[in-house]
Design an enzyme around this catalytic site. Structure first.
Site, PDB file in Angstrom:
ATOM      1  N   CYS A 176     -10.571  -2.863  -4.868  1.00 20.79           N
ATOM      2  CA  CYS A 176      -9.620  -3.895  -5.301  1.00 20.79           C
ATOM      3  C   CYS A 176     -10.344  -5.124  -5.843  1.00 20.79           C
ATOM      4  O   CYS A 176      -9.930  -5.702  -6.847  1.00 20.79           O
ATOM      5  CB  CYS A 176      -8.706  -4.288  -4.141  1.00 20.79           C
ATOM      6  SG  CYS A 176      -7.480  -3.013  -3.748  1.00 20.79           S
ATOM      7  N   GLU A 194      -2.977  -4.596  -3.228  1.00 21.49           N
ATOM      8  CA  GLU A 194      -3.502  -5.500  -4.240  1.00 21.49           C
ATOM      9  C   GLU A 194      -3.471  -4.862  -5.624  1.00 21.49           C
ATOM     10  O   GLU A 194      -3.051  -5.474  -6.607  1.00 21.49           O
ATOM     11  CB  GLU A 194      -4.945  -5.902  -3.904  1.00 21.49           C
ATOM     12  CG  GLU A 194      -5.090  -6.588  -2.573  1.00 21.49           C
ATOM     13  CD  GLU A 194      -5.358  -5.625  -1.410  1.00 21.49           C
ATOM     14  OE1 GLU A 194      -4.647  -4.596  -1.275  1.00 21.49           O
ATOM     15  OE2 GLU A 194      -6.276  -5.900  -0.618  1.00 21.49           O
ATOM     16  N   ASN A 217       0.848  -1.193   0.000  1.00 24.21           N
ATOM     17  CA  ASN A 217       0.000   0.000   0.000  1.00 24.21           C
ATOM     18  C   ASN A 217       0.882   1.241   0.000  1.00 24.21           C
ATOM     19  O   ASN A 217       1.972   1.263   0.579  1.00 24.21           O
ATOM     20  CB  ASN A 217      -0.996  -0.005   1.166  1.00 24.21           C
ATOM     21  CG  ASN A 217      -0.387  -0.084   2.540  1.00 24.21           C
ATOM     22  OD1 ASN A 217       0.575  -0.812   2.777  1.00 24.21           O
ATOM     23  ND2 ASN A 217      -0.944   0.658   3.477  1.00 24.21           N
ATOM     24  N   ILE A 218       0.399   2.263  -0.702  1.00 20.50           N
ATOM     25  CA  ILE A 218       1.128   3.521  -0.838  1.00 20.50           C
ATOM     26  C   ILE A 218       0.137   4.640  -0.543  1.00 20.50           C
ATOM     27  O   ILE A 218      -0.782   4.884  -1.330  1.00 20.50           O
ATOM     28  CB  ILE A 218       1.718   3.676  -2.258  1.00 20.50           C
ATOM     29  CG1 ILE A 218       2.612   2.472  -2.586  1.00 20.50           C
ATOM     30  CG2 ILE A 218       2.476   4.997  -2.383  1.00 20.50           C
ATOM     31  CD1 ILE A 218       2.972   2.357  -4.050  1.00 20.50           C
ATOM     32  N   GLU A 219       0.302   5.277   0.606  1.00 21.26           N
ATOM     33  CA  GLU A 219      -0.630   6.319   1.029  1.00 21.26           C
ATOM     34  C   GLU A 219      -0.202   7.687   0.519  1.00 21.26           C
ATOM     35  O   GLU A 219       0.932   7.882   0.070  1.00 21.26           O
ATOM     36  CB  GLU A 219      -0.740   6.342   2.552  1.00 21.26           C
ATOM     37  CG  GLU A 219      -1.376   5.095   3.114  1.00 21.26           C
ATOM     38  CD  GLU A 219      -1.526   5.113   4.618  1.00 21.26           C
ATOM     39  OE1 GLU A 219      -2.214   4.223   5.125  1.00 21.26           O
ATOM     40  OE2 GLU A 219      -0.959   6.010   5.289  1.00 21.26           O
ATOM     41  N   CYS A 255      -3.920   0.721  -2.844  1.00 20.42           N
ATOM     42  CA  CYS A 255      -3.834  -0.503  -2.049  1.00 20.42           C
ATOM     43  C   CYS A 255      -2.752  -1.437  -2.592  1.00 20.42           C
ATOM     44  O   CYS A 255      -2.395  -1.384  -3.773  1.00 20.42           O
ATOM     45  CB  CYS A 255      -5.173  -1.220  -2.060  1.00 20.42           C
ATOM     46  SG  CYS A 255      -6.540  -0.289  -1.356  1.00 20.42           S
ATOM     47  N   CYS A 315     -10.293  -4.505  -0.291  1.00 21.94           N
ATOM     48  CA  CYS A 315     -11.421  -3.563  -0.269  1.00 21.94           C
ATOM     49  C   CYS A 315     -12.281  -3.772  -1.516  1.00 21.94           C
ATOM     50  O   CYS A 315     -11.906  -4.489  -2.448  1.00 21.94           O
ATOM     51  CB  CYS A 315     -10.904  -2.126  -0.189  1.00 21.94           C
ATOM     52  SG  CYS A 315     -10.191  -1.500  -1.717  1.00 21.94           S
TER      53      CYS A 315
END
Length: 136
Positions: free
Chosen positions: A95, A56, A43-45, A54, A92
């Site tokens: 995804c 995935e 994940n990369i916020e 996300c 989620c």
């Protein structure tokens, strides 16, 4: 070691690269393509939460950008920073919908780990009454 456990191990490795300064929830994914190649994602916020991605989708988009378009299964693990994954970390809804674009809902497996016990789900069970490319 069987293929599913290898994918869980790879997902844990991918989790180490996560960029999650806001939630401190690190997620890793390992997606197996029909070619046999494994694609990792984390994940990369972003400060603008909607711009986050996300694990995935990171793995899937990486695979598609490298030419892979069909997938067999994905392993996903997640937990707070400093903690080992122990609870289920299902994908989620976004995804799941993106997976539907490239994965057969009848056969595509989603591998999740709960307290070191492997749980396997089919995409069709996590995204019932779906609408995707097969409905067009």
């Amino acid at each position: 070691m069987n293929e599913d456990l290898v994918l869980i191990k790879e997902a844990k490795k991918a989790r180490e690269a996560a960029y999650a300064p806001y939630s401190n929830f690190l997620v890793g994914a390992a997606m197996l393509g029909e070619s046999g190649k494994v694609y990792l994602g984390c994940n990369i916020e972003n400060a603008s939460y909607g711009a986050s991605n996300c694990a995935e989708r990171t793995a899937l988009f990486k695979a598609v950008s490298e030419g892979e378009k069909r997938f067999v299964k994905i392993a996903i693990v997640g937990a707070k920073r400093g903690e080992a994954p122990k609870d289920l970390c299902p994908p989620c809804g976004i995804c799941r919908q993106v997976m539907l674009e490239f994965c057969d809902p009848e056969t595509f497996q989603i591998l999740l780990e709960e307290n070191q016990t492997l749980r396997t789900y089919l995409l069709k069970d996590l995204l019932p009454y779906s609408f995707g490319p097969t409905n067009l």
